[in-house]
Enzyme design. Structure first.
Site, PDB file in Angstrom:
ATOM      1  N   GLU A 231       2.100  -5.184  -0.439  1.00 15.47           N
ATOM      2  CA  GLU A 231       1.153  -4.858  -1.746  1.00 15.47           C
ATOM      3  C   GLU A 231       1.510  -5.729  -2.697  1.00 15.47           C
ATOM      4  O   GLU A 231       0.716  -6.014  -3.590  1.00 15.47           O
ATOM      5  CB  GLU A 231       1.588  -3.254  -2.218  1.00 15.47           C
ATOM      6  CG  GLU A 231       1.214  -2.269  -1.357  1.00 15.47           C
ATOM      7  CD  GLU A 231       2.162  -2.231   0.121  1.00 15.47           C
ATOM      8  OE1 GLU A 231       3.185  -2.777   0.056  1.00 15.47           O
ATOM      9  OE2 GLU A 231       1.351  -1.919   1.050  1.00 15.47           O
TER      10      GLU A 231
ATOM     11  N   ASP B 172       3.351  -5.560   7.119  1.00 11.29           N
ATOM     12  CA  ASP B 172       3.519  -4.245   6.215  1.00 11.29           C
ATOM     13  C   ASP B 172       4.187  -4.811   4.779  1.00 11.29           C
ATOM     14  O   ASP B 172       4.400  -5.922   4.740  1.00 11.29           O
ATOM     15  CB  ASP B 172       4.751  -3.692   7.027  1.00 11.29           C
ATOM     16  CG  ASP B 172       5.224  -2.243   6.471  1.00 11.29           C
ATOM     17  OD1 ASP B 172       4.359  -1.676   5.632  1.00 11.29           O
ATOM     18  OD2 ASP B 172       6.096  -1.659   6.593  1.00 11.29           O
TER      19      ASP B 172
ATOM     20  N   ASP C 254       2.424   5.239   5.193  1.00  9.62           N
ATOM     21  CA  ASP C 254       3.300   6.465   5.279  1.00  9.62           C
ATOM     22  C   ASP C 254       2.841   7.669   5.079  1.00  9.62           C
ATOM     23  O   ASP C 254       3.304   8.377   4.018  1.00  9.62           O
ATOM     24  CB  ASP C 254       4.501   5.984   4.583  1.00  9.62           C
ATOM     25  CG  ASP C 254       5.010   4.664   5.087  1.00  9.62           C
ATOM     26  OD1 ASP C 254       4.844   4.299   6.033  1.00  9.62           O
ATOM     27  OD2 ASP C 254       6.199   4.196   4.282  1.00  9.62           O
TER      28      ASP C 254
HETATM   29  C1  GLC Z   1       7.095   1.121   5.802  1.00  8.05           C
HETATM   30  C2  GLC Z   1       5.991   1.094   6.801  1.00  8.05           C
HETATM   31  C3  GLC Z   1       6.360   2.169   8.050  1.00  8.05           C
HETATM   32  C4  GLC Z   1       7.565   1.294   8.850  1.00  8.05           C
HETATM   33  C5  GLC Z   1       8.870   1.198   7.683  1.00  8.05           C
HETATM   34  C6  GLC Z   1       9.792   0.377   8.358  1.00  8.05           C
HETATM   35  O1  GLC Z   1       7.584   2.279   5.413  1.00  8.05           O
HETATM   36  O2  GLC Z   1       4.708   2.012   6.333  1.00  8.05           O
HETATM   37  O3  GLC Z   1       5.412   2.230   9.017  1.00  8.05           O
HETATM   38  O4  GLC Z   1       8.281   1.862   9.816  1.00  8.05           O
HETATM   39  O5  GLC Z   1       8.280   0.607   6.491  1.00  8.05           O
HETATM   40  O6  GLC Z   1       9.512  -0.910   8.590  1.00  8.05           O
END
Ligand code: GLC
Length: 796
Positions: free
Chosen positions: A401, A398, A476
């Site tokens: 980017e 995650d 998200d």
């Molecule tokens: C980011 C991710 C989400 C995750 C959050 C906390 O927003 O896209 O899926 O739950 O981070 O890690």
């Protein structure tokens, strides 16, 4: 040394051919170096730089470089260069730089007027004409419309919370950038890919209706033209160039449950127990960022001190455990990962190349591993061992980017410096590949530790080719109906951009969902490749039982249906792996000559045989569905409809409109058969009247042995109607012993009793008048099975 770029627009002009080899021609002007190459009959490449030489950097997207020679005809005269194969021709006017890429019949697929390709300073510009009826698809992960014509898209991977304002045209970027487009006009498809991972902006006819204006802030013009004319051919060639998705572990096609966060080991066990007690199938549970010790990557905090014991307990219940992995390494001098990273000079540097850049993410101050550097990738991969040793079965990459809370741009400064094996490079030139290279480090690292297990890797950020390393989940979204509707086009466009394994947070991530929205989302997602429920910190509970018994029982029915469809889905994954074919397909994949099918943005095909029309509006219990040509059957009622028309499908909350193509053979498991890791020994072949075939694929579902031929693949064909028909079980290819010892053939939508013979012997058959379903069992040996209806034949 690079020539200093001019601050005026320098279009291609006054070109001269300087070199010609078998498959490529090099040209020069006073300001440009140009190369035209033929990689395949239907694939051409055009490179342009304002420097004397092309960059020595190999592409991050392209994985195939050894193309066999193709019969090519090159013609040059004083005014033009023309390079042609049996499928396409690229013509460049030497004097004014006009370009035309045309098909074998001379029809233009892409063309640029004189003076529309060149450089303004360092910025590269290409302007094409758009034809009146041209539609544009692909572009990877984008919000908004299905047809991307009329959109401005900025390819610059960005962390956008809540996809907000997702549905407005002003939202130009998202986490993934795939500068690849499919143009469809008058039933003909062609493709275009600009391989440049810096910032690109594409204006697809928004500011000028008939112009496709592209620019790249830095780097070269590196265009690939795909001649089609089938959409399948374009995507198959694009994935030939950029790679195909690896075979996933079978368990990863099951239902998965996540939340930000299940904060303790006890809570995870409670969730696991609830799934089993309530008999809701589920294969994987997730640990979001709270599992770590102060958000330190690759650690477990106090509430997960016994992670190994937890994964063992979960394994006994048939669950895998997956952890999130963020790239930002906490800037804590006592933290082992940071210390080892510093010792290896593993972090992205500031512009001067001396100090590590320090940004801010969940752990506070953080440094960013330089995934562009192969040594850093292998170091990172090795650090994952701690998770693997704890029994973690999947990796959820995650914030790659990468997201950076320290700056309003939300990412690394553009002048940061990466050290690659081909020298130093500015962040702005490679921004869009950072996340993909993290996913690569992850996958390669997992494989290094477990060489015979299929890794399960998820990524949020990516670039063209990301499918080689990970599945893409669309980050998200919000719990709003608009985002459910948007997910349909988003997954379809991602799928035709080479990323068949994709999906999004079921129920919506940001804000609280409602029981109705949750169910409609879950129903839709049952037919999408990645099947995971996830929701944000502070939102209401979103597990399938969180909304009361009625919602729970409908949710269970759909999760069960997902598991019933596993063999069908798995076959589609195998095809995606072999050929790059999407699993979830836009209607135009199979009906590209039908303009109504091309425009259909709120329904899709799962494989060729199932047409899914999700309910996307609050309160709706019916919707219009377009059935393409042919004959279709309602999956639930068996009712037959002619294609080539819209029908109204009724779908109260407990159902979703599904139509099955005539002649379809859909392998399905019985509800009691869910086992997660291997196929059961009896598989149901659901057959609908008509003529069709199934490409059955099976393997061990977890290792890489299939690559050495340990799979079992066979054709199963059926042809039947009013009086009866035949089923042909073809011979198997591959050395995997099929687990499916018997097939239970289920004839759907029939009107009465029937008799069956195989090898001249009568088989026992059953007919259920209530459901109008007939069935019989045959062994898996190759052969021909005949059946005759005694009475009413096929239901009208
Ligand atoms: C980011 C991710 C989400 C995750 C959050 C906390 O927003 O896209 O899926 O739950 O981070 O890690």
């Amino acid at each position: 040394m690079r020539k200093r770029p001019a601050a005026t627009f320098r279009p291609l002009a006054e070109l001269k051919v300087v070199r010609q080899s078998e498959q490529s021609i090099e040209l020069k002007s006073a300001f440009h170096t140009v190369r035209v190459s033929v990689l395949a009959d239907d694939l051409f490449r055009l490179q342009i730089t304002f420097a004397k030489k092309f960059s020595s950097h190999p592409s991050w997207a392209v994985c195939k470089t050894n193309w066999p020679a193709v019969a090519t005809i090159v013609r040059t005269n004083a005014s033009s260069l023309s390079v042609g194969t049996a499928s396409a021709t690229l013509r460049l006017s030497l004097g004014d730089g006009a370009l035309r890429f045309s098909d074998s019949e001379g029809r233009a697929l892409f063309n640029a007027a004189p003076g529309k390709i060149g450089f303004f300073g360092r910025e590269a510009r290409v302007e094409m004409n758009l034809a009146g009826e041209e539609s544009i698809f692909g572009l990877g992960e984008t919000t908004g419309t299905f047809n991307k014509r009329g959109l401005i898209r900025e390819f610059w991977n960005t962390d956008i919370l809540g996809h907000a304002p997702a549905i407005y045209p002003s939202m130009r970027s998202l986490y993934v950038s795939i500068p690849f487009a499919i143009s469809l006009r008058e039933g003909r498809a062609a493709g275009l890919f600009w391989d440049n991972p810096g910032r690109q902006i594409w204006d697809l006819g928004q500011t000028q209706l008939d112009r496709w204006k592209m620019s790249a802030a830095t780097g070269e013009i590196d265009l690939y033209f795909f001649a089609g004319p089938g959409v399948g051919r374009v995507v198959s060639r694009f994935t030939d160039l950029t790679g195909r998705t690896p075979m996933p572990p079978l368990w990863s096609l099951g239902y998965q449950q996540c939340r930000y966060s299940y904060e303790t080991q006890e809570r995870v066990e409670e969730i696991a127990g609830a799934f089993r007690k309530r008999k809701i199938p589920c294969d994987a549970l997730y640990l979001d960022i709270h599992h770590m010790d102060g958000y330190r990557v690759f650690t477990f905090g106090k509430t997960f001190r016994h992670a190994r014991a937890l994964t063992r307990k979960l394994a006994k219940k048939g669950f895998k455990l997956i952890t999130i992995v963020d790239p930002g390494v906490k800037d804590d001098r006592n933290f082992g990962v940071l210390k080892r990273g510093i010792a290896r000079h593993a972090f992205v540097k500031e512009a001067n190349g001396k100090k590590d850049y320090i940004g801010k993410v969940w752990p506070g101050k953080a440094r960013f591993p330089d995934f562009l550097n192969p040594q850093v990738r292998s170091w990172w991969g090795a650090e994952q061992k701690k998770l693997i040793d704890a029994g973690i079965a999947g990796f959820w990459n995650d914030m790659n980017e990468p997201a950076n809370f320290a700056l309003p741009t939300k990412t690394l400064p553009e002048n940061c410096r990466h050290e690659t094996e081909h020298g130093a490079i500015r962040h702005s030139a490679i921004h869009n590949v950072y996340g993909m290279e993290m996913a690569r480090a992850c996958r390669d690292g997992v494989l290094a530790h477990q060489p015979d297990t299929r890794p399960f890797v998820i990524t949020r950020a990516g670039y063209a080719g990301v499918q080689r390393h990970a599945l893409v989940w669309t980050g998200d979204n919000s719990s709003v109906w608009e985002h459910l509707a948007d997910a349909v086009q988003m997954f379809l466009n991602l799928s035709v951009s080479g990323v068949p394994f994709c999906g999004g947070d079921i129920g919506g991530f940001i804000d609280n969902t409602t029981p109705e929205l949750f169910l409609r989302w879950l129903q839709f997602a049952t037919f999408t490749p990645f099947y995971r429920n996830h929701s944000n910190l502070g939102t209401i509970e979103q597990e399938p039982w969180a909304f009361g018994r009625n919602t729970e029982s409908i949710a269970r029915k759909f999760i069960e249906l997902r598991y019933q469809l596993l063999p069908y889905l798995y076959g589609l994954f195998a095809q995606a792996h072999r050929e790059g074919t999407p699993i979830m397909r836009p209607l135009f994949w199979h009906y590209q000559n039908d303009p109504v099918a091309v425009a259909a943005s709120d329904q899709f095909l799962l494989g060729e045989n199932l047409l899914i029309a999700p309910i996307l509006r609050q309160g709706a219990t019916a919707r219009s569905v377009y059935l393409p040509r042919g004959v279709w059957f309602d999956f639930w009622s068996g009712q037959k409809s002619a294609g080539g028309q819209h029908v109204i499908a009724h779908a109260p909350l407990e159902t979703i409109p599904i139509f099955v193509r005539a002649g379809a053979i859909v392998p399905m498991l019985a509800v009691q058969q869910f086992v997660g890791e291997k196929m059961p020994d009896v598989v149901n072949l659901h057959c609908w009247p008509g003529a069709g075939e199934l490409d059955w694929y099976e393997d061990d579902g977890q290792s890489l042995a299939f690559a050495a031929g340990e799979f079992s693949r066979r054709k199963i064909k059926s042809r039947w109607g009013e009086k009866g028909g035949t089923l042909r079980l073809g011979t198997t290819v591959g050395s995997f012993p099929s687990q499916a010892k018997n097939w239970r053939v289920v004839l759907r939508g029939i009107g009465g009793k029937f008799s069956v013979q195989a090898d001249g012997k009568n088989l026992r058959s059953r007919f259920d008048p209530a459901t109008q379903v007939g069935s019989f069992e045959v062994s898996n040996a190759p052969g021909i099975v005949d059946f005759q209806f005694r009475t009413a034949g096929v239901k009208k």
